[in-house]
Design a protein around this motif. Sequence first.
Motif, mmCIF file in Angstrom:
data_model
loop_
_atom_site.group_PDB
_atom_site.id
_atom_site.type_symbol
_atom_site.label_atom_id
_atom_site.label_comp_id
_atom_site.label_asym_id
_atom_site.label_seq_id
_atom_site.Cartn_x
_atom_site.Cartn_y
_atom_site.Cartn_z
ATOM 1 N N ILE A 1 11.507 40.801 4.538
ATOM 2 C CA ILE A 1 11.089 39.931 5.652
ATOM 3 C C ILE A 1 12.035 40.119 6.844
ATOM 4 O O ILE A 1 13.244 40.045 6.704
ATOM 5 N N LEU A 2 11.439 40.400 8.001
ATOM 6 C CA LEU A 2 12.239 40.706 9.197
ATOM 7 C C LEU A 2 12.291 39.508 10.137
ATOM 8 O O LEU A 2 13.248 39.324 10.881
ATOM 9 N N ALA A 3 11.204 38.709 10.110
ATOM 10 C CA ALA A 3 11.102 37.589 11.053
ATOM 11 C C ALA A 3 9.888 36.769 10.670
ATOM 12 O O ALA A 3 9.052 37.215 9.876
ATOM 13 N N HIS A 4 9.780 35.566 11.225
ATOM 14 C CA HIS A 4 8.544 34.810 11.058
ATOM 15 C C HIS A 4 8.370 33.892 12.263
ATOM 16 O O HIS A 4 9.333 33.608 12.973
ATOM 17 N N ALA A 5 7.121 33.470 12.484
ATOM 18 C CA ALA A 5 6.828 32.597 13.618
ATOM 19 C C ALA A 5 5.807 31.560 13.182
ATOM 20 O O ALA A 5 4.989 31.818 12.305
ATOM 21 N N PHE B 1 12.132 44.609 20.099
ATOM 22 C CA PHE B 1 10.926 44.493 20.936
ATOM 23 C C PHE B 1 9.670 44.495 20.073
ATOM 24 O O PHE B 1 8.805 43.621 20.197
ATOM 25 N N MET B 2 9.564 45.477 19.160
ATOM 26 C CA MET B 2 8.347 45.604 18.343
ATOM 27 C C MET B 2 8.135 44.363 17.473
ATOM 28 O O MET B 2 7.037 43.828 17.379
ATOM 29 N N VAL B 3 9.239 43.906 16.844
ATOM 30 C CA VAL B 3 9.098 42.748 15.950
ATOM 31 C C VAL B 3 8.796 41.490 16.756
ATOM 32 O O VAL B 3 7.925 40.705 16.379
ATOM 33 N N ALA B 4 9.457 41.353 17.907
ATOM 34 C CA ALA B 4 9.195 40.167 18.745
ATOM 35 C C ALA B 4 7.747 40.164 19.219
ATOM 36 O O ALA B 4 7.073 39.129 19.203
ATOM 37 N N ALA B 5 7.229 41.333 19.607
ATOM 38 C CA ALA B 5 5.836 41.394 20.067
ATOM 39 C C ALA B 5 4.894 40.956 18.939
ATOM 40 O O ALA B 5 3.959 40.175 19.163
ATOM 41 N N HIS B 6 5.193 41.400 17.736
ATOM 42 C CA HIS B 6 4.378 40.998 16.571
ATOM 43 C C HIS B 6 4.486 39.493 16.329
ATOM 44 O O HIS B 6 3.494 38.789 16.176
ATOM 45 N N GLU B 7 5.713 38.987 16.339
ATOM 46 C CA GLU B 7 5.917 37.546 16.058
ATOM 47 C C GLU B 7 5.270 36.676 17.126
ATOM 48 O O GLU B 7 4.675 35.643 16.833
ATOM 49 N N PHE B 8 5.370 37.091 18.381
ATOM 50 C CA PHE B 8 4.759 36.295 19.456
ATOM 51 C C PHE B 8 3.241 36.276 19.283
ATOM 52 O O PHE B 8 2.582 35.310 19.662
ATOM 53 N N GLY C 1 -2.055 50.475 12.250
ATOM 54 C CA GLY C 1 -1.698 50.886 13.611
ATOM 55 C C GLY C 1 -1.749 49.733 14.589
ATOM 56 O O GLY C 1 -1.205 49.815 15.686
ATOM 57 N N SER C 2 -2.390 48.620 14.177
ATOM 58 C CA SER C 2 -2.418 47.475 15.103
ATOM 59 C C SER C 2 -1.054 46.799 15.088
ATOM 60 O O SER C 2 -0.288 46.921 14.125
ATOM 61 N N LEU C 3 -0.746 46.091 16.152
ATOM 62 C CA LEU C 3 0.547 45.387 16.234
ATOM 63 C C LEU C 3 0.612 44.285 15.188
ATOM 64 O O LEU C 3 1.664 44.013 14.613
ATOM 65 N N MET C 4 -0.541 43.671 14.922
ATOM 66 C CA MET C 4 -0.548 42.543 13.966
ATOM 67 C C MET C 4 -0.752 43.001 12.521
ATOM 68 O O MET C 4 -0.959 42.193 11.629
ATOM 69 N N TYR C 5 -0.691 44.312 12.300
ATOM 70 C CA TYR C 5 -0.720 44.820 10.916
ATOM 71 C C TYR C 5 0.530 44.270 10.229
ATOM 72 O O TYR C 5 1.584 44.151 10.873
ATOM 73 N N PRO C 6 0.447 43.885 8.962
ATOM 74 C CA PRO C 6 1.584 43.190 8.340
ATOM 75 C C PRO C 6 2.894 43.979 8.276
ATOM 76 O O PRO C 6 3.964 43.396 8.176
ATOM 77 N N TRP C 7 2.822 45.305 8.367
ATOM 78 C CA TRP C 7 4.026 46.094 8.119
ATOM 79 C C TRP C 7 4.567 46.767 9.365
ATOM 80 O O TRP C 7 3.822 47.441 10.075
ATOM 81 N N TYR C 8 5.834 46.574 9.607
ATOM 82 C CA TYR C 8 6.527 47.204 10.729
ATOM 83 C C TYR C 8 6.450 48.715 10.592
ATOM 84 O O TYR C 8 6.692 49.245 9.497
#
Length: 158
Positions: free
Chosen positions: A75-79, A109-116, A129-136
Amino acid sequence: PTKWEKNQLTYNIVNYTPDLPVEKTRRALVDAFKVWSGAAKLSFTEVRSRTADILIQFESRYHQDGYPFDGNGMILAHAFFPGDNKGGDTHFDDDERWTFNSTEGVDLFMVAAHEFGHALGLGHSTVPGSLMYPWYQGYQPNFKLPRDDVEGIQRLYG
Ligand SMILES: CC(C)C[C@H](C(=O)NO)C(=O)N[C@@H](CC(N)=O)C(=O)NCc1cccc(N)c1
Ligand SMILES: [Zn+2]
């Protein structure tokens, strides 16, 4: 609620990771907000108050929200999805090595964009390939928001 009932949102950076100079963390977060304000009618303004819609924090292990982090990796982050109090709040696991514009470590940047995306009401996508795909999927220079994510945010905020 599944989305914010307003388009102008505020954020407050509660603390910073020791991994990056403050300016780089601030730039990564601003660029991550721009990903979404560039794809839908949304604006993000920094405020110096904890009453902001989105509180941004770097925490490790137990950090008083019932969703402890797990050390380096996984787990890298959560929102939290939109709403009062914790709604929108975004936490980054400070046991990761946060980097910016680097192939090393985990790109903030990548993780923040996903979390936001979550903080705005988007769940995970099944589209690889989508930003909201579960895996970084690692640092991407010249990142462009994939169509699946544009469609998702447009559905919520037009
Ligand atoms: C169940 C959730 C708390 C997992 C958590 C997540 O999705 N947060 O949004 C998370 O850190 N997921 C990792 C994948 C994992 N190790 O479970 C991840 O890479 N999420 C961030 C991310 C960043 C950028 C792009 C993508 N696609 C995903
Ligand atoms: Zn996620």
